[in-house]
Design a protein around this motif. Structure first.
Motif, short mmCIF file in Angstrom:
data_model
loop_
_atom_site.label_atom_id
_atom_site.label_comp_id
_atom_site.label_asym_id
_atom_site.label_seq_id
_atom_site.Cartn_x
_atom_site.Cartn_y
_atom_site.Cartn_z
N PRO A 113 0.82 -1.21 0.00
CA PRO A 113 0.00 0.00 0.00
C PRO A 113 0.86 1.26 0.00
O PRO A 113 1.93 1.31 0.61
CB PRO A 113 -0.80 -0.13 1.30
N GLY A 114 0.37 2.31 -0.68
CA GLY A 114 1.13 3.53 -0.86
C GLY A 114 1.75 4.12 0.39
O GLY A 114 2.94 4.47 0.40
N PRO A 115 0.99 4.28 1.50
CA PRO A 115 1.57 4.89 2.69
C PRO A 115 2.70 4.07 3.33
O PRO A 115 3.41 4.58 4.20
CB PRO A 115 0.37 4.98 3.65
N LEU A 116 2.87 2.83 2.90
CA LEU A 116 3.89 1.95 3.49
C LEU A 116 5.09 1.78 2.57
O LEU A 116 6.04 1.08 2.93
CB LEU A 116 3.29 0.57 3.79
N GLN A 117 5.08 2.39 1.41
CA GLN A 117 6.14 2.16 0.43
C GLN A 117 7.39 2.97 0.73
O GLN A 117 7.31 4.11 1.18
CB GLN A 117 5.65 2.51 -0.98
N THR A 118 8.55 2.38 0.43
CA THR A 118 9.79 3.14 0.43
C THR A 118 9.89 3.89 -0.90
O THR A 118 9.19 3.56 -1.86
CB THR A 118 11.02 2.24 0.58
N GLU A 119 10.78 4.86 -0.95
CA GLU A 119 10.94 5.61 -2.19
C GLU A 119 11.43 4.71 -3.32
O GLU A 119 10.95 4.82 -4.46
CB GLU A 119 11.93 6.76 -1.97
N GLU A 120 12.37 3.82 -3.03
CA GLU A 120 12.89 2.91 -4.06
C GLU A 120 11.79 2.01 -4.59
O GLU A 120 11.68 1.78 -5.81
CB GLU A 120 14.00 2.04 -3.48
N TYR A 121 10.98 1.47 -3.69
CA TYR A 121 9.91 0.56 -4.09
C TYR A 121 8.88 1.32 -4.94
O TYR A 121 8.43 0.82 -5.98
CB TYR A 121 9.25 -0.05 -2.86
N ALA A 122 8.51 2.52 -4.50
CA ALA A 122 7.54 3.32 -5.25
C ALA A 122 8.05 3.58 -6.66
O ALA A 122 7.30 3.48 -7.64
CB ALA A 122 7.28 4.64 -4.53
N ARG A 123 9.32 3.90 -6.77
CA ARG A 123 9.88 4.18 -8.09
C ARG A 123 9.85 2.93 -8.97
O ARG A 123 9.54 3.00 -10.17
CB ARG A 123 11.32 4.68 -7.93
N ALA A 124 10.14 1.77 -8.37
CA ALA A 124 10.11 0.52 -9.13
C ALA A 124 8.70 0.19 -9.60
O ALA A 124 8.51 -0.27 -10.73
CB ALA A 124 10.66 -0.63 -8.27
#
Length: 284
Positions: free
Chosen positions: A123-134
């Motif tokens: 879920p979005g509020p739990l994502q790291t920046e690296e994961y979100a970018r991936a």
């Protein structure tokens, strides 16, 4: 529930709409002023902008983010000499968020409790920046670096939901397969798991993992998100490929709450979930 011509969701239960924000209320007041100047009722304006009367009312009350085509049509119909377009530019648009997600983003910010079940991604509020970018890079069409960074920034801003005061009670259920997929690669996944373990330590954040083998699964119909508003009403939300649906009809939200409650009993406990996360990380 009904769906507007533009594909945006519109609930039939106005009592479950989000509380107005100052920027949305200001825009709504401008629309109302020009509508009255044109000597039109909401019922008369609605067909001219090709939206329902309820949508027009919600926008005027500051309870709905106005779609771009609504702004353009209302500008022309009301002969607003650029005033509506100018007012729309000052709305809290939350850069980097899809237009169809912005209404839920407003609800998230005002919620006292958030529940999320996901079988596709963290879920979005739990994502790291690296994961979100991936995640953003994974889905066509391809974006340029500026677009990617704008979306990453929008997603990272949502992380503040879990540290604002008063604290939001957060419950998240994530499928084990989401983490074993290794979105972004092994190192990105390791750091994402570390973040999940860290963020689930505070008492107001509860994280559960749904194991790969679960013979009875109440969430088999797909992801769902729920929010409790300040006046203790519950709203539901789910999304597909390029669209979403906000659910405020009490009977429909009740079904979502029942399914989520069942999943909480089917998923691993928070302690067992933390243990599984550590084992998944160790095996990477």
């Amino acid at each position: 529930m009904t769906v507007d011509e533009a594909g945006g969701p519109e609930s039939s239960c106005t009592g479950g709409e989000p509380e107005p924000t100052e920027s949305l209320k200001a825009f709504g007041a401008v629309v109302k002023a020009f509508r009255k100047r044109a000597r039109l009722t909401q019922e008369e304006l609605a067909p001219r902008v090709r939206y329902s009367v309820q949508t027009v009312a919600s926008i005027e009350q500051g309870r709905r983010f106005p779609p771009a085509d609504f702004v353009a049509r209302a500008e022309d119909v009301l002969d607003a000499f650029g005033a509506l377009r100018g007012a729309a530019r000052h709305l809290a648009r939350r850069p980097g968020l899809a237009s169809w997600f912005r209404q839920w983003a407003v609800i998230e910010e005002q919620a006292t409790a958030l529940w999320s079940y996901e079988n596709r991604l963290v879920p979005g509020p739990l994502q790291t920046e690296e994961y979100a970018r991936a995640v953003i890079r994974s889905v066509p069409p391809s974006l340029d670096e500026e677009q990617i960074e704008r979306q990453v920034s929008g997603r990272m801003a949502r992380k503040a939901l879990l540290s604002t005061h008063p604290l939001v009670e957060y419950s998240g259920i994530i499928e084990q397969s989401v983490l074993e997929r290794c979105t972004g690669g092994t190192e990105v996944t390791k750091r994402q798991i570390d973040h999940l373990l860290e963020i689930s330590e505070p008492h107001h954040v509860e994280l559960q993992i749904m194991p790969l083998r679960q013979e009875v699964h109440a969430g088999i119909n797909g992801p769902m998100h729920l929010a409790e508003t300040r006046d203790h009403r519950w709203l539901g939300y789910f999304e597909g490929q390029r669209g979403s649906l906000l659910v405020s009809d009490a009977a429909e939200v009740s079904i979502m709450l029942q399914r989520y409650a069942k999943m909480r009993s089917q998923a691993l406990t928070p302690d067992d979930s933390a243990g599984l996360l550590k084992r998944i990380r160790g095996a990477l």
